[in-house]
Design a protein around this motif. Structure first.
Motif, mmCIF file in Angstrom:
data_model
loop_
_atom_site.group_PDB
_atom_site.id
_atom_site.type_symbol
_atom_site.label_atom_id
_atom_site.label_comp_id
_atom_site.label_asym_id
_atom_site.label_seq_id
_atom_site.Cartn_x
_atom_site.Cartn_y
_atom_site.Cartn_z
ATOM 1 N N THR A 86 34.406 23.717 36.225
ATOM 2 C CA THR A 86 35.798 23.956 36.641
ATOM 3 C C THR A 86 36.806 23.300 35.678
ATOM 4 O O THR A 86 37.640 22.508 36.063
ATOM 5 N N LEU A 116 36.159 28.384 39.031
ATOM 6 C CA LEU A 116 36.561 28.692 40.403
ATOM 7 C C LEU A 116 36.669 30.207 40.532
ATOM 8 O O LEU A 116 37.206 30.869 39.645
ATOM 9 N N LEU A 180 32.447 29.489 43.407
ATOM 10 C CA LEU A 180 32.311 29.410 41.959
ATOM 11 C C LEU A 180 31.744 30.693 41.362
ATOM 12 O O LEU A 180 30.995 31.426 42.013
#
Length: 189
Positions: A86, A116, A180
């Motif tokens: 991320t 994300l 994710l």
């Protein structure tokens, strides 16, 4: 509890993918959570925030470097694997970052990107909050990212991962619930 559980799941995934790599670079290591948890892996953490690195150094004796993702202070082909957890989606020029990642990766070396998932319920919930760091994301075009990465890496796998719903964590590949999106590449020689 909740944030810790997410971190556990991410850590397991990273370990599974990178456990056979000799030398690993974590770009955007933040406070060094993965360095702390993955004690037996040889990871170098890179971060452009002095504050975060201070924290990281308290928690782990691994090497941490204060630098920008777009300008890595390492020789060509010096890592077996590079990962972004991320981080990539927050960079203002991820293209340059990917080129740099490729440069420092050994031939046939690995790239692991966890981003994300902008289509998830979790993402939408967070983005609605005024003070959410999700709002700092620079771009949410997963396909564009995949296309760009595939110029430099052979894409081995891409998948939705880590379902989150109402403080529950579960396994899913459903993009509505997977928090994710993961891209795994191998350096093209």
């Amino acid at each position: 509890g909740f944030v810790k559980m997410i971190l556990e799941k991410e850590t397991e995934y990273i370990y599974r993918e990178l456990k056979d790599c000799q030398r690993i670079l974590d770009i955007g290591c933040g406070i060094g959570s993965f360095e702390q948890k993955l004690q037996n892996l040889n990871i170098v953490g890179l971060e452009d925030s002095e504050e975060m690195l201070k924290e990281a150094r308290k928690g782990s004796d691994k090497t941490f470097v204060l630098r920008n993702a777009k300008n890595l202070p390492f020789r060509d082909s010096s890592f077996d694997a590079v990962f972004y957890a991320t981080t990539l989606e927050f960079l203002d020029n991820y293209q340059k970052a990917i080129q740099e990642a490729r440069r420092v990766t050994k031939p046939n070396g690995k790239l692991l990107v966890m981003m994300l998932n902008p289509e998830s319920e979790y993402f939408h919930e967070h983005s609605r909050k005024e003070d959410s760091y999700f709002r700092k994301i620079k771009y949410t075009d997963l396909n564009g990212t995949i296309d760009y990465i595939s110029k430099f890496y052979h894409i081995v796998r891409k998948e939705y991962f880590l379902g989150i719903r109402r403080q529950q964590i579960f396994d899913t590949h459903d993009k509505r619930f997977a928090s994710l999106y993961v891209i795994i590449g191998e350096k093209l020689n």
